[in-house]
Design a protein around this motif. Structure first.
Motif, PDB file in Angstrom:
ATOM      1  N   LEU A  77     -60.241  70.556 -13.220  1.00 54.36           N
ATOM      2  CA  LEU A  77     -58.894  69.802 -12.733  1.00 54.36           C
ATOM      3  C   LEU A  77     -58.878  69.953 -11.144  1.00 54.36           C
ATOM      4  CD1 LEU A  77     -56.808  67.615 -13.528  1.00 54.36           C
ATOM      5  CD2 LEU A  77     -55.047  69.417 -13.818  1.00 54.36           C
ATOM      6  N   GLY A  80     -61.392  68.538  -9.309  1.00 50.69           N
ATOM      7  CA  GLY A  80     -61.152  67.140  -9.200  1.00 50.69           C
ATOM      8  C   GLY A  80     -60.193  66.601  -8.198  1.00 50.69           C
ATOM      9  N   ALA A  81     -58.822  67.503  -8.098  1.00 52.09           N
ATOM     10  CA  ALA A  81     -58.173  67.302  -7.326  1.00 52.09           C
ATOM     11  C   ALA A  81     -58.517  67.429  -5.870  1.00 52.09           C
ATOM     12  CB  ALA A  81     -56.904  68.134  -7.416  1.00 52.09           C
ATOM     13  N   ALA A  84     -60.782  64.446  -4.720  1.00 54.28           N
ATOM     14  CA  ALA A  84     -60.011  63.482  -4.624  1.00 54.28           C
ATOM     15  C   ALA A  84     -59.352  63.605  -3.128  1.00 54.28           C
ATOM     16  CB  ALA A  84     -58.706  63.449  -5.764  1.00 54.28           C
ATOM     17  N   TYR A 105     -57.001  53.913  -5.956  1.00 54.32           N
ATOM     18  CA  TYR A 105     -58.065  53.894  -6.811  1.00 54.32           C
ATOM     19  C   TYR A 105     -59.037  54.577  -6.177  1.00 54.32           C
ATOM     20  CZ  TYR A 105     -55.870  49.802  -8.728  1.00 54.32           C
ATOM     21  OH  TYR A 105     -54.675  49.104  -9.549  1.00 54.32           O
ATOM     22  N   PRO A 107     -58.909  58.182  -5.026  1.00 48.92           N
ATOM     23  CA  PRO A 107     -58.668  59.589  -5.652  1.00 48.92           C
ATOM     24  C   PRO A 107     -58.335  59.216  -7.055  1.00 48.92           C
ATOM     25  CG  PRO A 107     -56.698  58.438  -4.396  1.00 48.92           C
ATOM     26  CD  PRO A 107     -57.649  57.779  -4.284  1.00 48.92           C
ATOM     27  N   LEU A 108     -57.868  58.114  -7.682  1.00 48.05           N
ATOM     28  CA  LEU A 108     -57.722  57.939  -8.890  1.00 48.05           C
ATOM     29  C   LEU A 108     -59.015  57.988  -9.552  1.00 48.05           C
ATOM     30  CD1 LEU A 108     -55.108  57.516 -10.380  1.00 48.05           C
ATOM     31  CD2 LEU A 108     -55.567  55.032 -10.788  1.00 48.05           C
ATOM     32  N   VAL A 111     -60.543  61.531 -10.059  1.00 50.69           N
ATOM     33  CA  VAL A 111     -59.952  62.268 -11.073  1.00 50.69           C
ATOM     34  C   VAL A 111     -60.338  61.643 -12.462  1.00 50.69           C
ATOM     35  CG1 VAL A 111     -57.742  63.066 -12.116  1.00 50.69           C
ATOM     36  CG2 VAL A 111     -58.088  63.058  -9.459  1.00 50.69           C
ATOM     37  N   VAL A 112     -60.014  60.245 -12.856  1.00 58.20           N
ATOM     38  CA  VAL A 112     -60.279  59.981 -14.108  1.00 58.20           C
ATOM     39  C   VAL A 112     -61.822  59.982 -14.540  1.00 58.20           C
ATOM     40  CG1 VAL A 112     -59.910  57.917 -15.455  1.00 58.20           C
ATOM     41  CG2 VAL A 112     -57.952  58.415 -13.888  1.00 58.20           C
TER      42      VAL A 112
ATOM     43  N   THR B  73     -52.180  64.341  -2.212  1.00 62.97           N
ATOM     44  CA  THR B  73     -52.842  63.669  -3.009  1.00 62.97           C
ATOM     45  C   THR B  73     -52.968  64.853  -4.034  1.00 62.97           C
ATOM     46  OG1 THR B  73     -53.337  61.943  -1.905  1.00 62.97           O
ATOM     47  CG2 THR B  73     -54.716  62.400  -3.741  1.00 62.97           C
ATOM     48  N   PRO B  74     -53.768  66.050  -3.751  1.00 58.59           N
ATOM     49  CA  PRO B  74     -54.161  66.873  -4.922  1.00 58.59           C
ATOM     50  C   PRO B  74     -52.694  67.459  -5.441  1.00 58.59           C
ATOM     51  CG  PRO B  74     -54.431  67.927  -2.739  1.00 58.59           C
ATOM     52  CD  PRO B  74     -54.147  66.355  -2.571  1.00 58.59           C
ATOM     53  N   ILE B  77     -51.779  65.121  -8.265  1.00 57.60           N
ATOM     54  CA  ILE B  77     -52.724  65.189  -9.416  1.00 57.60           C
ATOM     55  C   ILE B  77     -52.384  66.273 -10.242  1.00 57.60           C
ATOM     56  CG2 ILE B  77     -55.117  65.387  -9.866  1.00 57.60           C
ATOM     57  CD1 ILE B  77     -55.742  63.968  -7.511  1.00 57.60           C
ATOM     58  N   LEU B  78     -52.137  67.642  -9.535  1.00 59.51           N
ATOM     59  CA  LEU B  78     -51.904  68.697 -10.305  1.00 59.51           C
ATOM     60  C   LEU B  78     -50.695  68.834 -10.903  1.00 59.51           C
ATOM     61  CD1 LEU B  78     -53.461  71.463  -7.836  1.00 59.51           C
ATOM     62  CD2 LEU B  78     -54.426  70.557  -9.850  1.00 59.51           C
ATOM     63  N   LEU B 120     -48.637  57.810  -7.196  1.00 57.43           N
ATOM     64  CA  LEU B 120     -49.573  57.968  -5.900  1.00 57.43           C
ATOM     65  C   LEU B 120     -48.915  56.757  -5.076  1.00 57.43           C
ATOM     66  CD1 LEU B 120     -53.216  58.213  -7.303  1.00 57.43           C
ATOM     67  CD2 LEU B 120     -52.164  59.800  -5.623  1.00 57.43           C
TER      68      LEU B 120
END
Lengths: 222, 196
Positions: A77, A80-81, A84, A105, A107-108, A111-112, B73-74, B77-78, B120
């Motif tokens: 994770l 991934g972050a 992203a 979309y 960064p999404l 990650v996804v 952004t990170p 997500i985290l 986001l």
């Protein structure tokens, strides 16, 4: 005539389910189809997806033997972050028009898309050749993304805008398609058309995967 | 943007599923019923609200004072993944029945992705704390309505109405596309006429 002493082929060795992670992979591709309304956007998203898939799959393969799965998921994770953030900042700095088009979309997608493949690598029970298999898994998922997003974008852009756009550094190269550009069906660029296209694409993939699985299942042969 | 404007934008105009295509995954679409639809909507709303609040606190008290706002952004997500994992863990400890219901919608796809997408968007719009919370709640309510509509469509169609290859996720996507067509009535012009 079948020998009654011989074990049934399906009982001799468990046949791996090749369609096991497919629904998760399709679900990961679907959100990107909202942004992939031009071939150019689909190609940029695919490039980001392939790079992130390879990187996170390799991270997962590296940590799989060394740390427990829960901590491994955290490492993936984190990777991934970071990816992203990197993709977002790189697009913002060098490709501002692409960044504006793709919005959340980019960064999404990074990650996804990474999730299902990294999870499969982490739960892979065979330690032999794990890295090679992780890379192969990531490439297959990346190519599936490219195929799904690219094909949907090609049809939607050609019929919905009457154009074909190739990626460029500043702006993409736009080619007008004779005939189609005179009367484009603009509604095909809307999200509802993306959802319907994604549904039929998922149905097609499911159909092909089921047929393939049926052919390779030895129990069905006789 | 005013609160009613944010509410209508995130629940109808910029709908999390019908406009942004977020929130559908196999865990949500397999055996979709009203209970699961409500769980997904609630999970998405709570996750978006808590992530937006955590993100706002992190941005105001840590990222901006340190001059590293680009790490937003990170951090989002985290924060979202961390809160979803924590929620799964707590639910498993508290009650297995609730954990079964919410566990499938709190997986790292579906409602979690809907919440992540909403946070986001909220972060990029530069919303304050209250506006972010309203947006998160509205997005969750929108997802609940959308999944309830899909449940209704699935009930009407029945199990044998579609080919086996189209069952589950493909059918849910096509149904969502047709429902999204109805939601195109709620556009920015409609919103501008409603909220001045």
């Amino acid at each position: 005539m079948m020998n009654p002493q011989a074990p049934l082929p399906s009982a001799a060795a468990p046949v791996p389910d090749r369609t096991a992670g497919l629904p998760e992979l399709i679900a990961a591709i679907v959100p990107s189809l909202a942004a992939a309304v031009t071939v150019s956007a689909a190609l940029w998203l695919s490039a980001a997806a392939i790079v992130s898939l390879l990187a996170t799959a390799l991270v997962a393969a590296l940590v799989a033997d060394r740390i427990p799965p829960a901590v491994g998921s955290l490492a993936v994770l984190l990777a991934g972050a970071v990816l992203a953030c990197g993709a977002d900042l790189a697009a913002l700095t060098w490709l501002p028009s692409v960044s504006a088009d793709l919005g959340i979309y980019l960064p999404l997608t990074v990650v996804v898309m990474s999730g299902p493949v990294a999870a499969a690598v982490l739960t892979d029970a065979q330690p032999k050749d794990r890295t090679r298999r992780a890379a192969a898994r990531a490439m297959v998922a990346g190519l599936a993304f490219l195929g799904g997003a690219g094909l949907t974008a090609l049809v939607r852009e050609a019929l919905g805008a009457g154009t074909f756009t190739l990626p460029g550094v500043a702006v993409g190269w736009v080619f007008r398609l004779p005939g189609l550009s005179n009367a484009p069906a603009r509604s095909l660029l809307s999200p509802f058309a993306g959802l319907i296209a994604a549904g039929y694409l998922a149905g097609l993939v499911s159909f092909v995967a089921r047929r393939g699985a049926r052919r390779t299942t030895p129990g069905d042969a006789g | 943007m005013s609160w009613p404007g944010i509410l209508l934008t995130f629940s109808l105009v910029e709908h999390v599923l019908f406009a942004r295509m977020l929130g559908l995954d196999p865990g949500t679409t397999e055996g979709l019923d009203l209970r699961r639809a409500a769980a997904a909507g609630l999970a998405s709303a709570l996750l978006a609200v808590s992530s937006a609040a955590a993100m706002w606190a992190l941005r105001v008290h840590v990222l901006e004072p340190l001059g590293v706002a680009w790490m937003q952004t990170p951090a989002i997500i985290l924060a979202t993944a961390g809160i979803a994992s924590l929620a799964r863990l707590v639910l498993r400890r508290v009650t297995s029945r609730t954990a079964d219901l919410f566990g499938s919608v709190l997986r790292p796809s579906g409602a979690s992705v809907a919440a992540l997408g909403t946070v986001l968007v909220v972060a990029r719009s530069g919303f304050g704390l209250t506006e972010s919370l309203v947006a998160g709640l509205a997005a969750g309510a929108g997802l609940l309505v959308a999944l309830s509509i899909l449940t209704g469509i699935a009930d009407r169609l029945g199990p044998g109405e579609a080919p086996s290859s189209m069952s589950g996720m493909p059918r849910a996507l096509v149904s969502a596309g047709l429902a999204a067509l109805a939601f195109t009535a709620f556009d920015q012009v409609f919103l501008a006429g409603l909220v001045r």
